[in-house]
Design an enzyme around this catalytic site. Sequence first.
Site, short mmCIF file in Angstrom:
data_model
loop_
_atom_site.label_atom_id
_atom_site.label_comp_id
_atom_site.label_asym_id
_atom_site.label_seq_id
_atom_site.Cartn_x
_atom_site.Cartn_y
_atom_site.Cartn_z
N CYS A 1 3.72 0.40 8.40
CA CYS A 1 4.11 0.74 7.04
C CYS A 1 3.18 1.81 6.52
O CYS A 1 1.97 1.73 6.71
CB CYS A 1 4.02 -0.52 6.16
SG CYS A 1 4.52 -0.23 4.45
N HIS B 1 13.03 -3.83 6.18
CA HIS B 1 11.64 -3.51 5.79
C HIS B 1 11.63 -2.68 4.50
O HIS B 1 10.89 -2.99 3.56
CB HIS B 1 10.97 -2.75 6.94
CG HIS B 1 9.60 -2.22 6.64
ND1 HIS B 1 8.50 -2.56 7.36
CD2 HIS B 1 9.17 -1.35 5.68
CE1 HIS B 1 7.43 -1.93 6.84
NE2 HIS B 1 7.81 -1.19 5.83
N GLU B 2 12.45 -1.63 4.46
CA GLU B 2 12.45 -0.74 3.30
C GLU B 2 12.98 -1.45 2.06
O GLU B 2 12.44 -1.29 0.97
CB GLU B 2 13.27 0.53 3.58
CG GLU B 2 12.69 1.42 4.67
CD GLU B 2 11.24 1.80 4.43
OE1 GLU B 2 10.82 1.91 3.27
OE2 GLU B 2 10.51 1.96 5.42
N HIS C 1 10.60 -3.56 0.09
CA HIS C 1 9.70 -2.86 -0.84
C HIS C 1 10.25 -2.88 -2.27
O HIS C 1 9.48 -2.80 -3.23
CB HIS C 1 9.53 -1.39 -0.43
CG HIS C 1 8.51 -1.17 0.66
ND1 HIS C 1 7.19 -1.48 0.51
CD2 HIS C 1 8.64 -0.65 1.91
CE1 HIS C 1 6.52 -1.16 1.63
NE2 HIS C 1 7.39 -0.66 2.49
ZN ZN Z 1 6.79 -0.04 4.39
#
Ligand code: ZN
Length: 180
Positions: A103, A145-146, A149
């Site tokens: 990341c 994953h994105e 966020h």
């Molecule tokens: Zn990330």
Amino acid sequence: MAIKEILKMGNPLLRQEADLVPLEEIKTDNLKYLVEDMRDTLEYSGGIGLAAPQIGVLKQLVIIKIPEDSERYPESEESEEFILFNPVISYIDKTLQGFWEGCLSIPGLRGFVERPRKIRVDYKNEDSLECSIEVEDFQATVFQHELDHLFGFLYVDRMKDIQTLVFEEEMQNIYEQKEL
Ligand code: ZN
């Protein structure tokens, strides 16, 4: 446009939920400039995805583009550029698959994370049109994953075994151990 500073783990903004972007806002100049800044920042950093909260903007906006020659993820397949506003995930195949995730907000480290292997993502694109995409395998992990966020989650929150949190320069040793 401009390359923005990427916030690092520990910055409280990375732990907040981002706001939905109103449809009428998507096509404004402000948002166009934000997309351009995120694109420049992503390209400069060599990453494959960036969420707006990572540059301190608490809006539900993510850019994903896996370049053909990604140095950070050499095994991955190239993807087109995705610009996703207000994305929503549906799970198509919840079978877990694991990848070594990194990341841009946690530089230098990798962790082994298992996530569902196939998902659908409904979102609005740059023209505020309704879009839907199905992704699987590594791309499904990148999207999850994105999108995490946008809700204040980092990949370390998804790890089952903290012993798999390692420095990138030690990765080679892990692969060598596996061959033994
Ligand atoms: Zn990330």
